[in-house]
Enzyme design. Structure first.
Site, PDB file in Angstrom:
ATOM      1  N   CYS B  85      -2.991  -3.294  10.184  1.00 43.58           N
ATOM      2  CA  CYS B  85      -2.740  -2.197  11.119  1.00 43.58           C
ATOM      3  C   CYS B  85      -4.011  -1.845  11.884  1.00 43.58           C
ATOM      4  O   CYS B  85      -4.432  -2.586  12.751  1.00 43.58           O
ATOM      5  CB  CYS B  85      -2.156  -0.994  10.366  1.00 43.58           C
ATOM      6  N   HIS B 194       2.354  -2.962   6.641  1.00 41.18           N
ATOM      7  CA  HIS B 194       1.475  -2.583   5.534  1.00 41.18           C
ATOM      8  C   HIS B 194       1.899  -3.161   4.176  1.00 41.18           C
ATOM      9  O   HIS B 194       2.653  -2.510   3.458  1.00 41.18           O
ATOM     10  CB  HIS B 194       1.441  -1.067   5.419  1.00 41.18           C
ATOM     11  N   GLU B 196       0.132  -3.257   1.558  1.00 41.61           N
ATOM     12  CA  GLU B 196      -0.440  -2.450   0.454  1.00 41.61           C
ATOM     13  C   GLU B 196       0.468  -1.284   0.077  1.00 41.61           C
ATOM     14  O   GLU B 196       0.293  -0.699  -0.992  1.00 41.61           O
ATOM     15  CB  GLU B 196      -1.846  -1.965   0.822  1.00 41.61           C
TER      16      GLU B 196
END
Ligand SMILES: Nc1ncnc2c1ncn2[C@@H]1O[C@H](COP(=O)(O)OP(=O)(O)O)[C@@H](O)[C@H]1O
Ligand SMILES: [Mg+2]
Lengths: 81, 226, 743, 81
Positions: B85, B194, B196
């Site tokens: 990002c 994302h 994560e």
């Protein structure tokens, strides 16, 4: 075809976080010329033919109503060659 | 394996990225933007967030942080580097990845669970995925539309450097539904969604994102990227 | 105007002062003179005027709010009560949680983006000030009719502002409300909630103890923002030489706030502050007087040291400025070096502006000249208290007598029409157009967020301890009966936490009302506070803090009384929470609680232009039993899913459940016309595996909660008494409304 | 004190969703003058005294390196009275 430019800037007394960030970044890159930086918006509006006075008055109105928020911003309208 | 996670002022997803590294079995080492030392890490993640408020352009200011110098130097020698990002935006601003990320076509921030297809599972960060594997991970950004000129696009397509694409409706206006891009060597990856935030179905939509982190550990264990 | 010093105030006792323009009444001005034994200086006048304003002094609401303390149940869970920046609750395992709601209604109408953004910024600093790491935000919102032109102006801006600020801070948005009603057209409500977590030992208070300790201002520089935001001050009354108009609207810088949060948390972790206060309403006037009166009693401040963004500001303006992203800390001299070092690491502007003194004087100088010398308590705490007259407004009896006359579905076509209409009406339609602009994943601890009944975040990764929060208000009911309305909102918020299996623990509130000078509005307010205070006693929950917003009206028309109630709950293991919906076929659906013909104030009645009748009675004993049942059902693993029944009745609840994971249901209801649209409180729909039937029956019976079998899950339709609605059709109805309106 | 203005616009071949949104909103408000609208950024940089050629060259460099992204944007630098 002509181009009308509307520049919209935050009023001087209003905090400009973006300008501040740029002003802080410049010296880190070795650029020392700026006392202050303000960041605003520039609208380029294409119109047919040479803009008439009536048309410019319309653009003024649109700038006030849509392109800026008079509570925090000011604008200028001009014709660019 | 030591994976560095950089914190710029305004970085938000650093703790999440570190958690993801640990879940995958690696050691997360936090790196500070103002410290031009990589502290012996084997790979680096530039996490998401709003570094420097995303003022000016996303990633434009952080790209000049002191820590970026050794990172760029190491990545050019093959060190795995993932930008997620805002990290992707930093990579693009630093011209480590071609193209640029621009305002979402709907003009507002979007946060949604996004389906992706892995297009290239040969990079340092995607080898744990199957070919054409479909995954769901969060997408959250205001300026995630990938832009580049036609020539660059043809080159990326031709060289298989698009590593992931959005599936279904284009969420942000990216050219060719591009969600992630790699460099020629396959060690540097920029990814808009994302992973994560998708390492555990308790807190994310899925655990599909873990693969990015296990991939790099595998790549490093195998001796890194050629 | 020349500098007005204390010496001059003594020398020229008869100087004319613009106290009325500053919003002070003659008797208040006289009282200031009495306190000081002389006329105030212009700086002192500025301080008193902002601190004695409605917003800061709670002068109209104080006598009512007292009930929260007086009636409160004694609980060990409350570590810090009302009065501090935010209350703090013990949630076990050494953790403490703080949460609070604030309003930013008026600024958001003038400048939707910045008004809403700075609303988030302000409440987050309140939470940070307690020593906590902010971990999530929520945003209860109220707008005019969804189709109204001005709603199209304010809603997108407000939503973008909340997202813009909160997303940039890295705070997941885990819930809120969106309600449309014509009374909010000229006065939208933007309430913002923040929750933070800390260890017990990290709690910080707003007090300046220890003479010789330093007063440190850190964060953004001070500008002319929001002067007059607190009182109605126009700065021209001070004849300042600066820009003619000082902006009443503040622009926020979320990046600076994010850095301020991280910097502050590092400072707290090293235990470098004695006391701390954020700068919100009334800026430095508030921070200095509150810190001083909370501590040793005295303080000396050199106002000329305050770093300015706008060098033309006068001392009066600096004292009142509401510039965002600033904090004020009290630091021992031995710790100041380290404090400054951490600020430098984060590139945060920091200045020592004064020191703590013994005694009872807050002394402020400007280039060496004494311009303020006041007893700080008189500014911060001894403001005026009003006993505003209140009386039941005439409309109450009128509406109570009204009979609700709405069509009730009987045929299959009518059932379909009822369900599809309710699914699509703006108040009940899917809110993703709004909520998808908010980051709900950041920090990696979000267990539940929109569209779940409550937001839930994990606070410990090892033990899986978590907290859940819900905010609710039902202004229709509050309009009909503010006393019951407040209790019903409390019950709904508590229920929304309990459906996931969390146990309600504490309450916060944001009381949005019209003008307190209108006796009818004041009565609505008094009744709401009484209802909430009584409700909290009945439910055994402490009120930990809150916020009052008056003067929400357009001309003489007040908004509906809107007490937004936030309830915080705790859950020992977030992995075991009960989700809002089911993802498989073959489960049994039940309704917990009884359904009566409660149409007054319902969405269905509103849709038919009716807002009369009698609000339901809040049976909080029953609610407590229901909550116990929901918690027990979670710990005993009886429930597969649970979702409460509120606005839009069973129709809305079933719609939300079947669409959540795209699994249909077939149900059969008695008296289906009422069953679909009645909003009887105290009800929840649960899904259980058939093997849990007897366990559920036993559990419900032992808690005294009525249990009705509704049907089973499965298929790609919602079937109600034979009327079929495909999930696709239902989804389109539910999800297209907001995108069509806002784009 | 003088003001240097840097205008940054997206290259014509790059899609400009903000400009497009403005162009679409104008007629909804009854403004019909615009054939096309592009939205860019305007930086106002305050410098001490009259800007020198060397200073302007520095600003050009900063505009290229920091204020714009050459992959998608173009810029112009000028002194404003
Ligand atoms: N402004 C908002 N911001 C964030 N979440 C919201 C907002 N408005 C509604 N939501 C979420 O959408 C869901 C549905 O809202 P609502 O119908 O009001 O819930 P309930 O009836 O359970 O209180 C909830 O999860 C709520 O938190
Ligand atoms: Mg609910």
């Amino acid at each position: 075809m002509a181009k009308i430019v509307v520049d919209v800037m935050l009023k001087p007394e209003i905090l400009d976080p973006q300008g501040k960030a740029v002003a802080a970044a410049l010296p880190r890159l070795g650029f020392t010329f700026a006392k202050d930086v303000r960041q605003g918006k520039r609208f380029e509006i294409e119109v047919d033919g040479q803009p008439t006075a009536a048309q410019l008055a319309e653009v003024e109105k649109a700038a006030e109503k849509l392109l800026s928020n008079p509570v925090i911003e000011t604008f200028t309208v001009r014709v660019e060659k | 394996m030591k994976i560095g996670v950089v914190t710029f002022p305004g970085t938000l997803d650093d703790r999440d990225a570190a958690r993801a590294v640990r879940h995958a079995g690696g050691d997360a080492v936090s790196l500070w933007h103002n410290d031009a030392d990589l502290h012996g890490v084997d790979a680096v993640i530039l996490p998401g967030g709003f570094s420097y408020g995303d003022y000016l352009r996303c990633g434009a200011i952080s790209r000049f942080s002191p820590v970026m110098e050794p990172i760029i130097a190491a990545a050019q020698k093959g060190m795995p580097l993932l930008g997620i990002c805002n990290g992707f935006q930093v990579l693009a601003e630093a011209h480590l990845i071609p193209g640029a990320l621009t305002r979402n076509h709907a003009l507002h921030f979007i946060c949604k669970d996004q389906k992706l297809v892995i297009e290239n599972n040969q990079t340092a960060w995607t080898s744990a995925f199957a070919e054409k594997e479909e995954i769901v991970i969060p997408l959250k950004n205001g300026e995630g539309a990938y832009m580049c000129d036609d020539q660059t696009l043809a080159m990326l397509e031709g060289e298989g450097r698009i590593i992931a694409r959005y599936v279904g409706e284009n969420p942000n206006g990216s050219r060719n539904l591009i969600a992630g891009v790699t460099n020629e060597r396959g060690n540097i990856v920029g990814l808009m969604p994302h992973p994560e935030h998708a390492i555990d179905a308790l807190t994310g939509p899925t655990a599909d994102g873990l693969g990015f982190f296990t991939s790099v550990l595998k790549a490093l264990a195998a001796g890194g990227v050629k | 105007m020349a500098l007005d010093t204390v010496a001059q105030a003594i020398a020229q006792p008869d100087a004319v002062q613009p106290f009325a323009e500053l919003g002070l009444k003659p008797d208040e001005y006289a009282r200031i003179k009495e306190i000081l034994g002389r006329r105030p200086t212009s700086s002192e006048l500025a301080m008193y005027s902002v601190m004695w304003s409605e917003h800061c002094s709670y002068k109209s609401s104080k006598i009512h709010l007292k009930q929260f303390g007086e009636k409160a149940v004694k609980t060990d869970a409350l570590l810090v009560g009302i009065g501090e920046n935010a209350g703090v609750v013990d949630v076990g395992q050494g953790y403490a949680v703080t949460f609070k709601i604030e309003s930013h209604n008026h600024p958001s109408f003038i400048e939707p983006y910045q008004g809403a953004a700075t609303g988030v910024g302000g409440i987050v600093r309140d939470i940070l000030t307690m020593g906590a790491r902010p971990i999530a935000v929520m945003d209860p919102l109220r707008f005019g009719p969804a189709e109204a032109a001005d709603t199209k102006r304010v809603l997108p801006g407000i939503v973008a502002g909340i997202g813009g600020y909160g997303n940039c801070l890295g705070l997941p948005n885990i819930g809120g409300e969106v309600v449309f009603d014509e009374t909010y057209l000229g006065n939208p409500l933007v309430n913002a909630l923040c929750v933070g977590v800390m260890k017990h030992s990290d709690i910080k208070l707003a007090k300046a103890a220890g003479a010789g300790n330093l007063v440190v201002l850190y964060g953004a520089k001070t500008g002319g923002d929001g002067i007059g935001g607190v009182s109605v001050l126009a700065s021209e009354t001070f004849e300042s030489k600066g820009p003619a108009k000082r902006p009443a609207v503040q622009v926020g810088d979320p990046f600076v706030e994010k850095v301020l949060i991280e910097c502050s948390l590092e400072i707290f972790a090293e235990d470098l502050v004695v006391g701390i206060q954020d700068l919100g309403g009334a800026g430095l006037s508030c921070a200095t007087s509150e810190l001083a009166s909370g501590g040793s009693g005295g303080m000396k401040v050199q106002l000329d040291k305050v770093p300015l963004r706008d060098p033309s500001l006068s001392p009066e303006e600096i004292l009142m400025s509401e510039s965002q992203e600033r904090m004020c800390a009290i630091v021992e001299p031995s710790k100041i070096a380290r404090f400054l070092e951490i600020c430098e690491k984060w590139d945060v502007t920091v200045t020592v502006i004064g020191e703590v003194t013994d005694g009872n004087h807050l002394e402020i100088t400007w280039n060496g000249e004494l311009i303020v010398d006041v007893p700080p308590r008189t500014v911060a705490h001894d403001g005026p208290v009003y006993q505003r007259p209140f009386a039941e407004p005439a409309y109450i009896k009128q509406v109570a007598a009204e009979q609700i006359d709405v069509p009730l579905a009987a045929s299959a076509a009518e059932i379909r029409n009822t369900v599809l209409t309710l699914a699509a009406t703006p108040n009940l339609a899917d809110k993703s157009w709004i909520t998808s602009q908010y980051d709900k994943y950041v920090q990696g601890n979000t267990i539940q967020a929109q569209p779940d009944d409550s937001g839930m975040v994990r606070i410990d990764e090892e033990t899986h301890l978590g907290v859940a929060i819900s905010t609710d208000a039902n202004a229709n009911w509050s309009y009909l009966n503010p006393y019951e309305g407040a209790k019903l909102a409390l019950a709904e918020a508590a229920r929304n936490i309990a459906t996931a299996g969390a146990k309600p623990l504490a309450v916060t509130n944001c009381l949005n009302f019209g003008s307190p000078e209108d006796p009818g509005v004041m009565w609505q307010f008094a009744e709401s506070v009484r209802g909430l205070a009584d409700g909290c006693v009945e439910m055994g929950l402490p009120v930990t803090g809150g916020n009052v917003s008056f003067y929400n009206q357009t001309g003489s028309t007040a908004i509906l009384p809107t007490p937004v109630i936030g309830v915080l709950g705790v859950i020992d293991d977030v992995r075991t929470r009960t989700p809002m919906s089911f993802s498989k076929a073959g489960l049994e659906l039940y309704l917990l609680g009884e359904t009566r013909a409660d149409l007054a104030g319902s969405e269905w009645a509103y849709l038919h232009g009716q807002r009369g009748g009698k609000a339901p009675h809040a049976d909080l004993k029953k609610e407590l039993h229901l909550i116990d049942l929901l918690v027990a059902g979670r710990t005993k693993k009886i429930f597969t899913a649970a979702h409460d029944v509120s606005q839009g009745g069973l129709s809305a609840t079933l719609t939300e459940m079947v669409l959540r994971n795209n699994v249909g249901a077939t149900v059969e209801c008695e008296n289906v016309g009422i069953a679909l649209v009645s909003e009887t409180p105290g009800r929840v729909v649960v899904a259980v595996d058939p093997s849990q039937r007897t366990a559920l029956e036993k559990e419900a019976a032992s808690h005294g909660i009525a249990l009705t079998h509704l049907g089973t899950t499965g298929g790609d339709k919602l079937v109600i008494n034979g009327a079929e609605i495909s999930l696709d059709e239902l989804r389109i109805a539910h999800t297209q409304t907001l995108p069509k309106l806002f784009g």
